[in-house]
Enzyme design. Structure first.
Site, PDB file in Angstrom:
ATOM      1  CB  VAL A  18      44.623  41.625  38.707  1.00 55.53           C
ATOM      2  CG1 VAL A  18      44.000  40.478  39.490  1.00 55.53           C
ATOM      3  CG2 VAL A  18      44.192  41.595  37.257  1.00 55.53           C
TER       4      VAL A  18
ATOM      5  N   GLY B 130      36.444  42.468  32.045  1.00 54.23           N
ATOM      6  CA  GLY B 130      35.684  43.424  32.828  1.00 54.23           C
ATOM      7  C   GLY B 130      36.603  44.583  33.166  1.00 54.23           C
ATOM      8  CB  CYS B 131      36.874  47.720  32.937  1.00 56.48           C
ATOM      9  SG  CYS B 131      37.788  49.247  33.182  1.00 56.48           S
TER      10      CYS B 131
ATOM     11  CG  HIS C 127      41.875  46.225  30.171  1.00 57.35           C
ATOM     12  ND1 HIS C 127      40.567  45.852  29.938  1.00 57.35           N
ATOM     13  CD2 HIS C 127      41.828  47.161  31.151  1.00 57.35           C
ATOM     14  CE1 HIS C 127      39.764  46.537  30.751  1.00 57.35           C
ATOM     15  NE2 HIS C 127      40.508  47.342  31.499  1.00 57.35           N
ATOM     16  CD  GLU C 128      45.069  48.050  33.309  1.00 54.83           C
ATOM     17  OE1 GLU C 128      44.984  49.252  33.613  1.00 54.83           O
ATOM     18  OE2 GLU C 128      44.168  47.228  33.556  1.00 54.83           O
TER      19      GLU C 128
ATOM     20  CG  HIS D 115      42.236  51.912  31.197  1.00 55.93           C
ATOM     21  ND1 HIS D 115      40.970  52.447  31.211  1.00 55.93           N
ATOM     22  CD2 HIS D 115      42.129  50.699  31.782  1.00 55.93           C
ATOM     23  CE1 HIS D 115      40.135  51.589  31.783  1.00 55.93           C
ATOM     24  NE2 HIS D 115      40.815  50.514  32.135  1.00 55.93           N
TER      25      HIS D 115
HETATM   26 ZN    ZN Z   1      40.005  48.803  32.928  1.00 59.96          ZN
END
Ligand code: ZN
Length: 183
Positions: free
Chosen positions: A51, A103-104, A146-147, A150
């Site tokens: 997503v 997850g990723c 999470h983003e 990154h």
């Molecule tokens: Zn990710």
């Protein structure tokens, strides 16, 4: 380059650069956003969809992520809206945290339990170069964290308390018990 890079790609492990404000609406950035959307939409491994995606995941070391929910369910769209976040910063993170499943796209087969703040406020620029703020809780707050990780070269497996293979029975149990997502 509209493809996901592999987990050992240097862009996934370094601090990404800010986008100069006068370049946000440039053709180069528009192309990167388009490539990110293509890479995100084409990801489907064993029924797992993504997503959200960050630019380093397609090998571009710039501070950009986008959220794109392909669901047609209005309630789900409200929880996870379509967003572009350029030069995003988490200006507020709740002290209250919870352990959530994660997850990723860049870490194909693994699933982990990660501690995340329950609430987060993001400040970023949209694709038109307009600055905005957005508060979130639960899944969207988790996606923000999470983003942004990154963009700082951090993968969820670097900070997870537990990591399982996606098909592991314990991972399934954890996923069913708690908040679920797969960004
Ligand atoms: Zn990710």
């Amino acid at each position: 380059m509209a493809k996901l890079v592999t987990q050992n790609h240097p862009a996934l492990h370094s601090i990404a650069d800010e986008v100069p404000l006068d370049e946000i609406q440039s053709p180069a950035i528009k192309k990167i956003l388009k490539d990110m959307r293509i890479a995100l939409d084409s990801y489907n491994i064993n029924g797992f969809n993504g997503v959200a995606i960050a630019a380093p995941q397609i090998g571009v070391a710039l501070r950009i992520f986008l959220v794109h929910n392909t669901s047609t369910d209005k309630r789900e769209k409200d929880i996870i809206p379509d967003m572009v976040a350029i030069n995003p910063r988490l200006i507020k993170l709740s002290k209250k945290k919870h352990l959530v499943g994660e997850g990723c796209l860049s870490v194909g087969e693994d699933y982990g339990a990660v501690e995340r703040s329950t609430h987060a406020t993001l400040r970023a620029y949209d694709a038109d170069g307009k600055e905005y703020e957005r508060g979130a809780s639960g899944l969207l707050a988790q996606i923000f964290q999470h983003e942004v990780d990154h963009l700082d070269g951090i993968l969820f497996v670097d900070k997870a308390e537990r990591v399982w293979h996606k098909d592991d029975a314990e991972a399934k149990k954890f996923r069913e018990a708690g908040v679920e997502d797969d960004e």
